[in-house]
Design a protein around this motif. Structure first.
Motif, PDB file in Angstrom:
ATOM      1  N   TYR A  32      12.280 -12.173   0.902  1.00  0.00           N
ATOM      2  CA  TYR A  32      11.431 -12.728   1.945  1.00  0.00           C
ATOM      3  C   TYR A  32       9.984 -12.455   1.576  1.00  0.00           C
ATOM      4  CZ  TYR A  32      10.337  -8.156   3.868  1.00  0.00           C
ATOM      5  OH  TYR A  32       9.863  -6.885   4.027  1.00  0.00           O
ATOM      6  N   TYR A  33       9.057 -13.074   2.288  1.00  0.00           N
ATOM      7  CA  TYR A  33       7.641 -12.891   2.012  1.00  0.00           C
ATOM      8  C   TYR A  33       7.190 -11.579   2.647  1.00  0.00           C
ATOM      9  CZ  TYR A  33       2.672 -13.684   1.578  1.00  0.00           C
ATOM     10  OH  TYR A  33       1.351 -13.555   1.250  1.00  0.00           O
ATOM     11  N   ALA A  34       6.775 -10.626   1.843  1.00  0.00           N
ATOM     12  CA  ALA A  34       6.284  -9.330   2.331  1.00  0.00           C
ATOM     13  C   ALA A  34       4.760  -9.385   2.348  1.00  0.00           C
ATOM     14  CB  ALA A  34       6.779  -8.205   1.434  1.00  0.00           C
ATOM     15  N   ALA A  35       4.193  -9.399   3.533  1.00  0.00           N
ATOM     16  CA  ALA A  35       2.738  -9.558   3.684  1.00  0.00           C
ATOM     17  C   ALA A  35       1.968  -8.451   2.972  1.00  0.00           C
ATOM     18  CB  ALA A  35       2.374  -9.592   5.166  1.00  0.00           C
ATOM     19  N   GLU A  36       2.450  -7.195   3.028  1.00  0.00           N
ATOM     20  CA  GLU A  36       1.719  -6.093   2.408  1.00  0.00           C
ATOM     21  C   GLU A  36       1.730  -6.171   0.882  1.00  0.00           C
ATOM     22  OE1 GLU A  36       5.835  -4.524   3.493  1.00  0.00           O
ATOM     23  OE2 GLU A  36       4.388  -5.893   4.326  1.00  0.00           O
ATOM     24  N   SER A  37       2.641  -6.962   0.314  1.00  0.00           N
ATOM     25  CA  SER A  37       2.681  -7.182  -1.132  1.00  0.00           C
ATOM     26  C   SER A  37       2.095  -8.536  -1.509  1.00  0.00           C
ATOM     27  CB  SER A  37       4.124  -7.109  -1.638  1.00  0.00           C
ATOM     28  OG  SER A  37       4.636  -5.827  -1.424  1.00  0.00           O
ATOM     29  N   ASN A  38       1.927  -9.396  -0.508  1.00  0.00           N
ATOM     30  CA  ASN A  38       1.384 -10.733  -0.698  1.00  0.00           C
ATOM     31  C   ASN A  38       2.257 -11.580  -1.633  1.00  0.00           C
ATOM     32  OD1 ASN A  38      -0.511 -12.694  -0.042  1.00  0.00           O
ATOM     33  ND2 ASN A  38      -1.759 -12.234  -1.837  1.00  0.00           N
ATOM     34  N   CYS A  39       3.577 -11.343  -1.564  1.00  0.00           N
ATOM     35  CA  CYS A  39       4.524 -12.125  -2.351  1.00  0.00           C
ATOM     36  C   CYS A  39       5.951 -11.808  -1.881  1.00  0.00           C
ATOM     37  CB  CYS A  39       4.369 -11.853  -3.839  1.00  0.00           C
ATOM     38  SG  CYS A  39       4.606 -10.154  -4.291  1.00  0.00           S
ATOM     39  N   GLU A  40       6.927 -12.430  -2.534  1.00  0.00           N
ATOM     40  CA  GLU A  40       8.320 -12.210  -2.149  1.00  0.00           C
ATOM     41  C   GLU A  40       8.839 -10.878  -2.676  1.00  0.00           C
ATOM     42  OE1 GLU A  40      10.900 -15.457  -3.151  1.00  0.00           O
ATOM     43  OE2 GLU A  40      10.338 -16.484  -1.312  1.00  0.00           O
ATOM     44  N   ARG A  41       9.682 -10.226  -1.875  1.00  0.00           N
ATOM     45  CA  ARG A  41      10.345  -8.987  -2.242  1.00  0.00           C
ATOM     46  C   ARG A  41      11.783  -9.042  -1.757  1.00  0.00           C
ATOM     47  NH1 ARG A  41       6.956  -8.502  -5.202  1.00  0.00           N
ATOM     48  NH2 ARG A  41       5.227  -7.088  -5.254  1.00  0.00           N
ATOM     49  N   TYR A  42      12.670  -8.320  -2.484  1.00  0.00           N
ATOM     50  CA  TYR A  42      14.005  -8.093  -1.937  1.00  0.00           C
ATOM     51  C   TYR A  42      13.839  -7.322  -0.632  1.00  0.00           C
ATOM     52  CZ  TYR A  42      16.137  -9.367  -6.396  1.00  0.00           C
ATOM     53  OH  TYR A  42      16.543 -10.044  -7.517  1.00  0.00           O
ATOM     54  N   ARG A  43      14.788  -7.435   0.261  1.00  0.00           N
ATOM     55  CA  ARG A  43      14.720  -6.675   1.518  1.00  0.00           C
ATOM     56  C   ARG A  43      14.821  -5.178   1.257  1.00  0.00           C
ATOM     57  NH1 ARG A  43      14.366  -9.935   5.724  1.00  0.00           N
ATOM     58  NH2 ARG A  43      15.020 -12.086   5.432  1.00  0.00           N
ATOM     59  N   TYR A  44      15.563  -4.782   0.225  1.00  0.00           N
ATOM     60  CA  TYR A  44      15.656  -3.387  -0.199  1.00  0.00           C
ATOM     61  C   TYR A  44      16.066  -3.351  -1.669  1.00  0.00           C
ATOM     62  CZ  TYR A  44      20.668  -4.025  -0.028  1.00  0.00           C
ATOM     63  OH  TYR A  44      21.933  -4.506  -0.260  1.00  0.00           O
ATOM     64  N   THR A  45      15.774  -2.239  -2.319  1.00  0.00           N
ATOM     65  CA  THR A  45      16.294  -1.938  -3.649  1.00  0.00           C
ATOM     66  C   THR A  45      16.742  -0.483  -3.631  1.00  0.00           C
ATOM     67  OG1 THR A  45      14.090  -1.337  -4.431  1.00  0.00           O
ATOM     68  CG2 THR A  45      14.844  -3.578  -4.922  1.00  0.00           C
ATOM     69  N   SER A  46      17.660  -0.142  -4.548  1.00  0.00           N
ATOM     70  CA  SER A  46      18.181   1.215  -4.611  1.00  0.00           C
ATOM     71  C   SER A  46      18.310   1.645  -6.061  1.00  0.00           C
ATOM     72  CB  SER A  46      19.556   1.267  -3.934  1.00  0.00           C
ATOM     73  OG  SER A  46      20.138   2.540  -4.078  1.00  0.00           O
ATOM     74  N   ILE A  47      17.965   2.903  -6.323  1.00  0.00           N
ATOM     75  CA  ILE A  47      18.140   3.466  -7.665  1.00  0.00           C
ATOM     76  C   ILE A  47      18.861   4.809  -7.570  1.00  0.00           C
ATOM     77  CG2 ILE A  47      16.086   2.357  -8.629  1.00  0.00           C
ATOM     78  CD1 ILE A  47      14.717   5.178  -8.536  1.00  0.00           C
ATOM     79  N   LEU A  48      19.500   5.201  -8.671  1.00  0.00           N
ATOM     80  CA  LEU A  48      19.896   6.581  -8.911  1.00  0.00           C
ATOM     81  C   LEU A  48      18.749   7.182  -9.710  1.00  0.00           C
ATOM     82  CD1 LEU A  48      23.627   6.074  -9.839  1.00  0.00           C
ATOM     83  CD2 LEU A  48      22.749   7.360  -7.875  1.00  0.00           C
ATOM     84  N   PHE A  49      18.392   8.435  -9.421  1.00  0.00           N
ATOM     85  CA  PHE A  49      17.217   9.058 -10.021  1.00  0.00           C
ATOM     86  C   PHE A  49      17.566  10.504 -10.340  1.00  0.00           C
ATOM     87  CE2 PHE A  49      12.514  10.230  -9.158  1.00  0.00           C
ATOM     88  CZ  PHE A  49      12.132   9.894 -10.442  1.00  0.00           C
ATOM     89  N   LEU A  50      17.341  10.906 -11.579  1.00  0.00           N
ATOM     90  CA  LEU A  50      17.665  12.258 -12.016  1.00  0.00           C
ATOM     91  C   LEU A  50      16.418  12.917 -12.581  1.00  0.00           C
ATOM     92  CD1 LEU A  50      20.843  13.445 -13.707  1.00  0.00           C
ATOM     93  CD2 LEU A  50      18.678  14.033 -14.801  1.00  0.00           C
TER      94      LEU A  50
END
Length: 163
Positions: A32-50
């Motif tokens: 969707y269009y994320a106003a604070e990024s001024n472009c499209e973004r996934y609704r969420y992303t997830s990572i594993l982080f070590l």
């Protein structure tokens, strides 16, 4: 017991620009269009982080909230410098009797870094960013800039900020 190298190998983790190892695991099906990024973004992303004692996550800032979930290893400390200049260190882990929490949300606009004790082998967490993470929403902070704004935090900045 699963080792740091087991996680890196079996989960196919790669080095992360801010420090440690990661792998994107999920993102929403739609954007969707994320106003604070001024472009499209996934609704969420997830990572594993070590992270380990020699590979912290250096100070950086996102323009979206980030949720952290503890999984394995030693506790991890999330060092936050909030927009009002307040500093807090949050211990992520399973020992709630020792003031550790199993999950924590870093609010957007917060400058933060994460570390594992030098004597610790590793810590494994998941991070979820909503709206979804994109490197154009990521700002890696530098030591000189942070020290100008927060001279009272020189010890932690000198330890966890890039030159």
């Amino acid at each position: 017991m699963t080792s740091k190298q087991d996680y890196i190998t079996k989960l196919k983790l790669e080095t992360h620009p801010e420090g440690g190892w990661f792998k994107e695991t999920y993102h929403s099906d739609d954007k969707y269009y994320a106003a604070e990024s001024n472009c499209e973004r996934y609704r969420y992303t997830s990572i594993l982080f070590l992270l380990d004692g020699n590979n912290p996550s250096h100070f950086h800032r996102l323009n979206h909230d980030e949720l952290w979930f503890y999984h394995d290893g030693k506790n991890i400390v999330v060092h936050c410098i909030y927009p009002n200049g307040e500093y807090k260190a949050i211990k992520l882990g399973n020992d709630i009797g020792n003031d550790e929490v199993p999950q924590f949300m870093v609010p957007k606009g917060t400058i933060f870094a994460s570390s594992v004790d030098k004597k610790a082998d590793f810590a494994l967490v998941s991070c979820v960013v909503a709206p979804g993470f994109d490197y154009s929403d990521f700002e890696l902070m530098h030591k000189a800039d942070l020290l100008k704004c927060y001279p009272n935090l020189n010890n932690i900045i000198n330890r966890l900020a890039l030159d």
